[in-house]
Enzyme design. Structure first.
Site, PDB file in Angstrom:
ATOM      1  N   GLY B 103       0.829  -1.214   0.000  1.00  0.00           N
ATOM      2  CA  GLY B 103       0.000   0.000   0.000  1.00  0.00           C
ATOM      3  C   GLY B 103       0.856   1.254   0.000  1.00  0.00           C
ATOM      4  O   GLY B 103       0.402   2.323  -0.348  1.00  0.00           O
ATOM      5  N   CYS B 104       2.108   1.105   0.414  1.00  0.00           N
ATOM      6  CA  CYS B 104       3.004   2.266   0.541  1.00  0.00           C
ATOM      7  C   CYS B 104       3.613   2.653  -0.798  1.00  0.00           C
ATOM      8  O   CYS B 104       4.830   2.604  -0.957  1.00  0.00           O
ATOM      9  CB  CYS B 104       4.145   1.963   1.507  1.00  0.00           C
TER      10      CYS B 104
END
Lengths: 410, 105
Positions: B103-104
Site C-alpha cells: 500500500g506504501c
C-alpha cells in the site's frame, strides 16, 4: 456478434476504447463503453485551480470527442457487475449487457466520510480537498480572500491518486502566498502517514529538503483519527494534535462503489489483478486498467498510459488462446510542479525507485530527474496539450512503456 | 541485498531493513526486531497480530495493509496504533519478517 465492454471512460477507459477500435473487426465485435458522466475531466489540472492558474474550462471537455465513432457510448450509472455470468446491469433503462471481454476502468474516488468529523462541520468552509473540481473551485474562492493563518495539508491514508500532488500543492501554495505578499503570515504544515515527504527513500529525502527550504513543516507518520471541528485540530491515532485555520485534506481513496457492491474488490474496493499482466486474478476475461486495480503502482494517468500497450496486447493474445505476457513493470513518470515556474521530474517502476540523472526524450528532452528546472515546468504545462490531443486517443508517444535505466545515476 | 545477524542467525535484508525471505524468520528474530522498532516486549496481543500477518502473507504473497489487519485480525485501528505505534502496518511487517506493505506506493 461479440461484445467488448469497457466500464469507465476516464483516462484508462478512453485509451482502451481507442486502441481496441483499431484492432477489433467491426463485423465481429461491438465495443461499448459506459460512464456516468458526459464530461471528461483532466484531473492533473485540478491542482492548478485553487491558485487561479487554470479555470474550469481548461479541465473539462465532452467525453464523446475523445471516443471513436464506432464505439457505442452509454451514459449511465452501473447497478451491478456479475462476472460469473459475464453480465453487467446498468441503472439507465435497467439495461443488461452480456459481454465476452470486460475492461474495468472505474478509477479511484475520494471518501472523505471515512474520516470522522471531516465532512461534518467545516467542509468547504475551512476544510477543502483539491482532487475534485468542486473542492478545487471552492478552495480557489477561499484563497482569494484568505489573510493568512495556519494551513495544514493532510494525507489521510495511502494509496492515493497521484501521490506527488500533495507536494506540488505545498510548493505551489508557498509560491502563491509569496506572490500575494502574505507568505510571512501563513504557517504551512504537511501531515502525512508516510515516514517522509514521499514513498520512495531517495526521492523522499530530496523532496523533504525542498520542503524544508521552503519553510514547510513536515509532520511524518501522522495517521489521522478524527477532525475536531470545534477546536480546529486534526488528531492522530497516537493522540498528536495539529491546529489549523485552513485544512486541505487528501481523503481516503477507494475504488468505485459498484466494485464493492459486486464483490469484486479488496478492502478498498480495488480489483485484484496480476500486477504484471493486468488480468483479473479471478476471471480470465476481466482486465483492469489504471486506478481501479490493486496493482501496487502509482495511481496516475501516466501509469494507465504505460499499462495500455501491455493490457491491449495481452487481451489480443488471450483472444488467440495465448498466455498473457508479464510485461507491465509498474512504470510511472511524474512532473512535479515546484513553484516559481520550476518543476521536477521523477521516473520509476516496481523495482527501481526514482533516481537522479537525465530523462531522454527524443525531439524535446533531456529533462533533469529529481532536480528543479524550468524545462521540467514547461514539460508539465505542455502535457495538458499532449493529454487532450495525443494520449487519450492512444497515439504513439515518443517513449516506451517499460522504464529504461538510460541516463539514470544508480 | 545484504545480510545481517539477528538473534544469532544470519538473514537477508533489503536496504530498508526488511527481511526478504520470510522462511528465515522465527520468533526470536521477531523479539529482536520489535526492540529495534521501540517495542520492548511482545505481548499476546502483539503475537495475535504478528501471526495474522504471517498467515495472510503466506496466502497472498504480500504483507497486509493496515485495513487488511484491522478487518482480518478483528482489532480496532486505535488498538493497533497502541500496539505498534506510528506506522503499524510497516512495523508489524518488519517484525514479522515480511516485505514492506505494498500500500506504501
Amino acid at each position: 456478434m461479440k461484445t467488448f465492454l469497457i466500464l469507465g471512460a476516464g483516462t484508462g477507459g478512453t485509451m482502451v476504447a481507442n486502441k481496441m477500435a483499431q484492432h477489433l473487426d467491426p463485423r465481429e465485435w461491438r465495443i461499448i463503453i459506459v460512464d456516468r458522466d458526459e464530461n471528461h475531466y483532466y484531473q492533473p489540472g485540478f491542482l492548478f485551480i485553487p491558485f487561479g492558474i487554470y479555470s474550469t474550462a481548461d479541465v473539462i471537455k465532452p467525453k464523446r470527442n475523445f471516443l471513436p465513432p464506432q464505439v457505442e457510448v452509454i451514459f449511465s450509472d452501473i447497478e451491478l457487475i456479475e462476472p460469473d455470468e459475464n453480465r453487467v446491469r446498468l441503472v439507465k433503462g435497467e439495461r443488461v449487457i452480456h459481454y465476452d471481454y470486460l475492461v474495468i476502468a472505474t478509477g479511484a474516488h475520494l471518501k472523505p466520510e471515512e474520516t470522522p468529523g471531516l465532512v461534518d462541520g467545516g467542509w468547504y468552509k475551512n476544510i477543502f480537498d483539491f482532487y475534485t473540481l468542486e473542492g478545487a473551485s471552492a478552495l480557489s474562492r477561499a484563497f482569494k480572500f484568505w489573510k493568512g493563518g495556519r494551513m495544514v495539508v493532510n494525507v489521510v491514508e495511502m494509496p492515493i491518486k497521484c501521490p506527488v500532488a500533495p507536494l506540488e500543492f505545498l510548493f505551489l501554495a508557498d509560491w502563491f502566498f509569496h506572490e500575494r505578499g502574505i507568505r510571512d503570515k501563513v504557517d504551512i504544515t504537511f501531515a502525512t502517514p508516510l515516514p517522509g515527504a514521499f514513498t520512495k527513500p531517495r526521492a523522499s529525502s530530496i523532496l523533504g529538503n525542498i520542503l524544508a527550504e521552503k519553510n514547510i513543516h513536515l509532520e511524518p507518520e501522522f495517521n489521522i483519527m478524527e477532525v475536531d471541528n470545534d477546536k480546529q485540530v486534526i488528531r492522530s491515532y497516537d493522540e498528536r494534535e495539529i491546529e489549523y485555520d485552513l485544512l486541505v485534506t487528501i481523503p481516503t481513496n477507494m475504488g468505485a462503489d459498484v466494485i464493492g457492491r459486486s464483490g469484486m474488490g479488496d478492502e478498498l474496493q480495488f480489483v485484484p489483478v496480476n500486477k504484471h499482466t493486468l488480468q483479473s486474478n479471478q476471471w480470465e476475461n476481466v482486465w483492469v486498467i489504471g486506478d481501479a486495480s490493486n496493482a501496487p503502482a502509482s495511481k496516475a494517468g501516466s501509469v494507465a498510459h504505460f499499462m495500455l500497450d501491455v493490457l491491449v496486447e495481452n487481451i489480443l493474445r488471450h483472444m488467440e488462446g495465448l498466455e498473457p505476457q508479464p510485461k507491465f513493470d509498474g512504470h510511472a513518470n511524474c512532473f512535479i510542479e515546484s513553484g516559481f515556474e520550476k518543476g521536477i521530474l521523477i521516473d520509476f517502476n516496481y523495482e527501481v525507485e526514482p533516481l537522479p540523472g537525465k530523462f531522454p526524450l527524443p525531439g524535446f528532452g533531456p529533462f533533469s530527474l529529481l532536480k528543479e528546472s524550468a524545462v521540467n515546468h514547461w514539460g508539465k504545462m505542455m502535457f495538458r496539450w499532449i493529454y487532450w490531443n495525443m494520449l487519450l486517443k492512444g497515439e504513439e508517444m515518443p517513449f516506451e512503456s517499460q522504464m529504461t535505466m538510460a541516463g539514470k545515476w544508480a | 541485498m545484504t545480510t545481517r545477524e539477528i538473534a544469532g542467525k544470519t538473514v537477508e535484508v533489503n536496504e530498508e531493513g526488511f527481511m526478504t525471505d520470510p522462511s528465515q524468520w522465527d520468533k526470536e528474530i521477531a523479539v529482536e526486531l520489535a526492540k529495534e522498532e521501540g517495542i520492548p516486549e511482545l505481548t499476546p496481543a502483539h503475537w495475535k497480530i504478528i501471526e495474522f500477518c504471517r498467515q495472510s502473507a503466506a496466502k497472498t504473497g504480500a504483507a497486509p495493509t493496515l485495513r487488511n489487519i484491522t478487518i482480518g485480525a478483528g482489532v480496532s485501528t486505535k488498538e493497533l496504533f497502541a500496539l505498534f505505534p506510528k506506522g503499524p502496518a510497516k512495523k508489524v511487517a518488519r517484525i514479522s519478517g515480511l516485505g514492506k506493505p505494498e500500500g506504501c506506493v
